[in-house]
Design a protein around this motif. Structure first.
Motif, short mmCIF file in Angstrom:
data_model
loop_
_atom_site.label_atom_id
_atom_site.label_comp_id
_atom_site.label_asym_id
_atom_site.label_seq_id
_atom_site.Cartn_x
_atom_site.Cartn_y
_atom_site.Cartn_z
N ARG A 173 -15.95 0.92 0.36
CA ARG A 173 -14.45 0.30 0.13
C ARG A 173 -13.93 0.86 -1.10
N ASP A 174 -14.85 0.98 -1.99
CA ASP A 174 -14.62 1.26 -3.23
C ASP A 174 -14.29 2.53 -3.57
N GLU A 175 -14.91 3.25 -3.14
CA GLU A 175 -14.71 4.70 -2.71
C GLU A 175 -13.22 5.26 -2.22
N LEU A 176 -13.03 4.52 -1.31
CA LEU A 176 -11.76 4.67 -0.34
C LEU A 176 -10.67 4.06 -1.30
N VAL A 177 -10.74 3.09 -2.01
CA VAL A 177 -9.45 2.79 -2.73
C VAL A 177 -9.34 3.72 -3.84
N LYS A 178 -10.33 4.03 -4.59
CA LYS A 178 -10.04 5.09 -5.73
C LYS A 178 -9.59 6.22 -5.25
N ALA A 179 -9.96 6.79 -4.06
CA ALA A 179 -9.57 8.19 -3.49
C ALA A 179 -8.18 7.96 -2.88
N VAL A 180 -7.74 6.69 -2.23
CA VAL A 180 -6.53 6.93 -1.45
C VAL A 180 -5.61 6.07 -2.21
N LEU A 181 -6.10 5.06 -2.84
CA LEU A 181 -4.81 3.96 -3.65
C LEU A 181 -4.97 4.24 -5.05
N ARG A 182 -5.82 4.94 -5.80
CA ARG A 182 -5.86 5.47 -7.00
C ARG A 182 -5.95 4.41 -7.77
N ARG A 183 -6.78 3.35 -7.32
CA ARG A 183 -7.14 2.01 -8.50
C ARG A 183 -8.42 1.57 -8.19
N ASN A 184 -8.84 0.76 -8.88
CA ASN A 184 -10.12 0.06 -8.82
C ASN A 184 -10.31 -0.74 -7.93
N TYR A 185 -11.46 -1.03 -7.22
CA TYR A 185 -11.51 -1.95 -6.00
C TYR A 185 -11.74 -3.28 -6.55
N SER A 186 -11.41 -4.25 -5.86
CA SER A 186 -11.72 -5.54 -6.08
C SER A 186 -11.81 -6.10 -4.59
N PRO A 187 -12.91 -7.14 -4.62
CA PRO A 187 -13.27 -7.66 -3.36
C PRO A 187 -12.32 -8.44 -2.86
N THR A 239 0.83 -1.40 0.11
CA THR A 239 -0.15 0.01 -0.01
C THR A 239 0.92 1.15 0.02
N ASP A 240 1.97 1.39 0.96
CA ASP A 240 2.71 2.42 0.89
C ASP A 240 3.55 2.65 -0.40
N ARG A 241 3.93 1.64 -1.07
CA ARG A 241 4.57 1.75 -2.55
C ARG A 241 3.73 2.36 -3.62
N ILE A 242 2.44 1.86 -3.24
CA ILE A 242 1.44 2.51 -4.36
C ILE A 242 1.24 3.82 -4.09
N VAL A 243 0.91 4.41 -2.69
CA VAL A 243 0.80 5.70 -2.51
C VAL A 243 1.96 6.45 -2.85
N GLY A 244 3.32 6.04 -2.55
CA GLY A 244 4.38 6.72 -2.95
C GLY A 244 4.43 7.00 -4.35
N LEU A 245 4.17 6.01 -5.11
CA LEU A 245 4.02 6.16 -6.75
C LEU A 245 3.13 7.16 -6.98
N GLU A 246 1.86 6.89 -6.66
CA GLU A 246 0.85 7.87 -7.12
C GLU A 246 0.97 9.50 -6.54
N MET A 247 1.70 9.57 -5.54
CA MET A 247 2.13 10.84 -4.98
C MET A 247 2.96 11.53 -6.05
N GLY A 248 3.77 10.71 -6.98
CA GLY A 248 4.54 11.25 -7.75
C GLY A 248 6.02 11.02 -7.56
N ALA A 249 6.28 10.14 -6.93
CA ALA A 249 7.58 9.42 -6.83
C ALA A 249 8.02 8.77 -8.03
N ALA A 250 9.21 8.87 -8.52
CA ALA A 250 9.60 8.12 -9.78
C ALA A 250 9.75 6.75 -9.56
#
Length: 246
Positions: A187-201, A91-102
């Motif tokens: 959960r779908d809304e949170l995943v899209k807003a925080v992790l910037r990806r589509n939610y899967s059950p 999760t932290d890896r995804i957030v870092g990349l989505e925040m703009g890390a290369a």
């Protein structure tokens, strides 16, 4: 064959002296000069003195989670940033990349691959700065006796004034829930807003973030109970500064 050495340096923000020295020596042997900052304050001073070719961030420097500090870094530096961390949390890896890390690279990665990724980082064009780098940044003080979520400084203060250290994913989740206070957030809304990806059950990443967040909040008056699970719905945040709930 050694590639031509780039003009300039890489800023390495790392509190592990041994790791910083070993990485610096390895990069120097391949023509890349590093400047070592042991704290985030040292890093900011270094950026004012000279802009580097790229920045390498350990995710945890002292008590600072640099995922949270990343936004402040962007007020002074718009070039390529790479997280180099022992943290394996996806999760932290995804957030870092989505925040703009290369890039977000494990410290256990082979040195030759780290070198190749750093060379790619150096070649990466700079992003537009988040704000005017010369402009003074506003600051606000915590509200005494209340929980205070400071979106400017990216910090959460307890009523006693202590800071609750949150990862980037935890902070963004709490901020989103706080903005939606009193409303069930799926959960779908949170995943899209925080992790910037589509939610899967089958994706439990956001539940893991909520679980860690609750544990950290529970260190003070069981505040984690204020984030409530809604069966089949998601989560609802009742707010900090409300009468205690059962």
């Amino acid at each position: 064959m050694m590639l031509d050495a780039p003009a300039g340096h890489i800023l390495l923000v790392e509190d592990d002296e041994v790791f910083a020295e070993e990485l610096g020596q390895y990069l120097a042997a391949h023509g890349i000069r590093t400047e070592h900052a042991r704290t985030t304050d040292e890093a900011m001073e270094s950026l004012l003195a000279e802009q580097p070719l790229g920045v390498i961030l350990d995710q945890f420097v002292g008590d600072t989670d640099t995922l949270v500090w990343f936004t402040r870094l962007r007020t002074r530096y718009s070039g390529g940033v790479m997280f180099l961390s022992a943290n394996q949390e996806i999760t932290d890896r995804i957030v870092g990349l989505e925040m703009g890390a290369a890039d977000f690279v494990s410290k256990t990665t082979m040195p030759r691959e780290i070198l190749a990724r750093i060379r790619s980082l150096i070649r990466r064009p700079a992003d537009p700065p988040a704000v005017d780098q010369g402009a003074p940044q506003p600051s606000r003080s915590p509200k005494p006796g209340h929980w205070y979520l400071d979106s400017n400084q990216l910090e959460l203060f307890r009523p006693d004034g202590a800071v609750v250290h949150l990862t980037g994913a935890e902070f963004e989740t709490l901020r989103y829930l706080d903005n939606a206070r009193g409303r069930t957030v799926s959960r779908d809304e949170l995943v899209k807003a925080v992790l910037r990806r589509n939610y899967s059950p089958l994706d439990r990443s956001i539940d893991n973030v909520i679980s860690r967040l609750r544990k950290k909040l529970d260190t003070f008056e069981h505040a984690g109970r204020r984030i409530k699970a809604v069966r089949g719905g998601g989560y609802i945040f009742v707010g900090f500064n409300q009468p205690d709930a059962a």
